[in-house]
Design an enzyme around this catalytic site. Structure first.
Site, PDB file in Angstrom:
ATOM      1  NE  ARG A  25      -0.202   0.704   4.894  1.00 46.18           N
ATOM      2  CZ  ARG A  25      -0.584   0.649   6.163  1.00 46.18           C
ATOM      3  NH1 ARG A  25      -1.709   0.044   6.479  1.00 46.18           N
ATOM      4  NH2 ARG A  25       0.165   1.187   7.117  1.00 46.18           N
ATOM      5  CG  ASP A  46       3.561  -4.807   3.149  1.00 47.92           C
ATOM      6  OD1 ASP A  46       3.336  -4.999   4.361  1.00 47.92           O
ATOM      7  OD2 ASP A  46       3.614  -3.687   2.630  1.00 47.92           O
ATOM      8  CG  ASP A  72       8.918  -9.452   9.466  1.00 49.30           C
ATOM      9  OD1 ASP A  72       9.630  -8.425   9.430  1.00 49.30           O
ATOM     10  OD2 ASP A  72       8.392  -9.876  10.514  1.00 49.30           O
ATOM     11  CG  ASN A  99       8.358   1.943   0.640  1.00 52.89           C
ATOM     12  OD1 ASN A  99       8.274   3.168   0.655  1.00 52.89           O
ATOM     13  ND2 ASN A  99       7.294   1.167   0.889  1.00 52.89           N
ATOM     14  CE1 TYR A 164       9.280   6.894  10.185  1.00 51.79           C
ATOM     15  CE2 TYR A 164       9.787   9.228  10.163  1.00 51.79           C
ATOM     16  CZ  TYR A 164       9.388   8.087   9.501  1.00 51.79           C
ATOM     17  OH  TYR A 164       9.090   8.136   8.155  1.00 51.79           O
ATOM     18  CE  LYS A 168      11.926   6.136   7.925  1.00 50.00           C
ATOM     19  NZ  LYS A 168      11.835   5.045   6.934  1.00 50.00           N
ATOM     20  CB  VAL A 197       4.205  10.993   1.347  1.00 47.71           C
ATOM     21  CG1 VAL A 197       3.659  10.435   0.040  1.00 47.71           C
ATOM     22  CG2 VAL A 197       5.657  11.422   1.200  1.00 47.71           C
TER      23      VAL A 197
END
Ligand SMILES: NC(=O)c1ccc[n+]([C@@H]2O[C@H](COP(=O)([O-])OP(=O)(O)OC[C@H]3O[C@@H](n4cnc5c(N)ncnc54)[C@H](O)[C@@H]3O)[C@@H](O)[C@H]2O)c1
Length: 254
Positions: A25, A46, A72, A99, A164, A168, A197
């Site tokens: 998705r 995914d 996974d 991603n 997070y 990153k 996004v």
């Protein structure tokens, strides 16, 4: 075929095999559509199997070469299976789009080890395992392109998102190190740093989040990120490695 107007008529990824994580998705599904529309054979992976199969079916019905597979990103066994599948089905792997990602909100002083470790595991260890699994097959065919989806929040901080941001930032550093180590094998490694996004990840805050701080006053459409992924995946970026490409509507220009 694809419905978006920015898809070029050419097929610069013809004959290439692409593996995309988090492909069920959001941005991953859009990247699968874009890269397949440029001629690639796409393995969209995914943990959301129903959504992943539905996405693959929708894209197949549009004439695109997209297959779904469970992966996974924290599992070395799953990575080995997926890369073996690429080898068996096509004999090659040219592009890896790391991603898949997760996010949670906790004030720094209340961050729990469990949440921290889960985020680092998916957002950093996952891409590392992916590169380790994919690089040998890429190398066999003369090289490839790895695209690590980081974030503007790997470049600057965001209150409430300590794990997070740390994940990153680490992914950007991993990207640069991998670019150095793999350049001699013809494998380019780049990070992509999107700003906001519109995806299921932030659908709970439709008008909030980063929008007030974004000069363009909106989040990106997923297709606006997919164009950059297509560039980094293709030979158009043949001299680009170890960089972080920022696509943020001006967020970091402040
Ligand atoms: N949405 C944004 O504003 C934004 C901004 C910058 C960066 N990003 C990054 O973009 C990437 C894509 O996110 P999105 O916006 O499409 O959100 P999303 O939540 O729609 O997609 C993330 C996908 O990753 C998958 N995933 C999660 N854990 C996984 C695992 N262990 N193994 C395999 N897949 C797993 C999810 O099932 C989901 O399909 C993420 O890395 C995210 O951090 C998002």
């Amino acid at each position: 075929m694809s419905t978006h107007p920015s898809t070029p008529a050419g097929a610069r990824l013809s004959g290439r095999t692409v593996l995309i994580t988090g492909g069920a998705r959001g941005q991953g599904a859009s990247h699968a559509e874009r890269l397949a529309s440029e001629g690639a054979r796409v393995l969209a992976c995914d943990v959301l199997d129903d959504a992943g199969k539905a996405t693959a079916t929708r894209l197949q019905e549009a004439g695109l070469d997209v297959e779904y597979m469970h992966l996974d990103v924290t599992s070395p066994d799953d990575w080995a299976r997926a890369v073996q599948h690429a080898r068996t089905a096509t004999g090659r792997l040219d592009v890896l789009v790391n991603n898949a990602g997760i996010i949670h909100v906790n004030p720094l002083l209340e961050e729990r080890a469990e949440d921290w470790n889960a985020t680092l595991s998916v957002n950093v260890t996952g891409p590392l395992l992916g590169i380790q699994a994919a690089a040998p097959l890429m190398r066999e065919n003369g090289g490839g392109s790895v695209i690590n989806v980081a974030s503007i929040f790997g470049v600057v901080g965001a209150a409430g998102y300590v794990a997070y941001c740390a994940s990153k930032g680490a992914l950007i550093a991993l990207t640069k190190t991998a670019a150095l180590e793999l350049a001699a094998d013809g494998i380019r490694v780049n990070a992509l740093c999107p700003g906001g996004v519109s995806t299921p990840m932030n659908e709970h805050e439709k008008e909030g989040g980063v929008i007030p701080q974004t000069p363009m006053g909106r989040r990106a459409h997923v297709r606006e990120i997919s164009g950059a992924v297509a560039f980094l995946a293709s030979d158009d970026s043949s001299f680009t490695t170890g960089t972080e490409m920022i696509i943020d509507g001006g967020f970091l220009a402040h």
